[in-house]
Design an enzyme around this catalytic site. Sequence first.
Site, PDB file in Angstrom:
ATOM      1  N   ALA A 121       0.791  -1.230   0.000  1.00  0.00           N
ATOM      2  CA  ALA A 121       0.000   0.000   0.000  1.00  0.00           C
ATOM      3  C   ALA A 121       0.825   1.282   0.000  1.00  0.00           C
ATOM      4  O   ALA A 121       0.309   2.348   0.320  1.00  0.00           O
ATOM      5  CB  ALA A 121      -0.940  -0.002   1.199  1.00  0.00           C
ATOM      6  N   ASN A 177       1.046  -3.608   7.552  1.00  0.00           N
ATOM      7  CA  ASN A 177       1.977  -4.309   6.677  1.00  0.00           C
ATOM      8  C   ASN A 177       2.949  -3.347   6.011  1.00  0.00           C
ATOM      9  O   ASN A 177       4.066  -3.731   5.649  1.00  0.00           O
ATOM     10  CB  ASN A 177       1.212  -5.087   5.607  1.00  0.00           C
ATOM     11  CG  ASN A 177       0.709  -6.427   6.123  1.00  0.00           C
ATOM     12  OD1 ASN A 177       1.397  -7.120   6.853  1.00  0.00           O
ATOM     13  ND2 ASN A 177      -0.497  -6.785   5.749  1.00  0.00           N
ATOM     14  N   HIS A 205      -0.197   7.187   4.142  1.00  0.00           N
ATOM     15  CA  HIS A 205       1.136   6.758   4.584  1.00  0.00           C
ATOM     16  C   HIS A 205       2.173   7.780   4.110  1.00  0.00           C
ATOM     17  O   HIS A 205       2.310   8.026   2.909  1.00  0.00           O
ATOM     18  CB  HIS A 205       1.486   5.389   4.008  1.00  0.00           C
ATOM     19  CG  HIS A 205       0.510   4.318   4.359  1.00  0.00           C
ATOM     20  ND1 HIS A 205       0.343   3.842   5.641  1.00  0.00           N
ATOM     21  CD2 HIS A 205      -0.376   3.632   3.586  1.00  0.00           C
ATOM     22  CE1 HIS A 205      -0.584   2.906   5.653  1.00  0.00           C
ATOM     23  NE2 HIS A 205      -1.036   2.763   4.415  1.00  0.00           N
TER      24      HIS A 205
END
Length: 254
Positions: A121, A177, A205
């Site tokens: 991601a 993750n 992120h």
Amino acid sequence: MIVGIVGCGAIANIITNYALEGKLGVDLKYFYDRDVERAENLASQLEGRAVLKIEDMLDHVDVVIEAAAPPAVAEVVPPILKKGKNVIIMSIGALMDSDVKENLVNLAKENNVRIFAPSGAIVGLDGIKAASIGTIRKATLTTRKPPKSLGIDISEKETLYKGKASEAVKKFPVNINVAAALSIACGMDVDVEIIADPEVDRNVHEVLVEGDFGEFRTTTKNVRCAVNPKTSVLAAYSAIKLLKSLNENFIVGT
């Protein structure tokens, strides 16, 4: 190339939908989930086969995608590697456990197969891998997610965790993750901050990496999967692109 998948949740649904459009480049044929109905549902869409045991698909596939959960990796991946099959691990957080990672890597070597861990991601993992050839002095990840995707209900921004990635993946195993992928690519236990933020509607992120190569920053604002808001659509896309690349003759990126 025939592919099986273990874990028929959000990522498996996205991959199946892509396969239905005839764009996957491989034959997604076998499905396993502890919830047999979920496996049967996806299998029926592709005229595939739902199996009651993972072992039932191993004589018929070339690659197995693990898309279950980090705690499942240590249990389900070794038999696949021992059978001489390549594995794509989506629950990369499990590999922050050095014993688990070492065991899987040794099994892969012994059986002449490969373990793939997609970028997931975040963007920029190719650059981080290249930077790791030199010295990386600093690597940080700041993750902001809607509170509900973190399983809480708050009205104001709250920092839930600040520390190393190795501990973050234990406290938030199905949410972080990205921290594991970043740490493994960097070759270091990166600094992580996890924030529940009611003002964001996407999984955000922010990555900062500094080293002798220079410095870069990336921000990824991910659309969440409708099936499971804890999962970003980009994570499934990274697996799809990896699958496609296995049959490609021209590969772009590190």
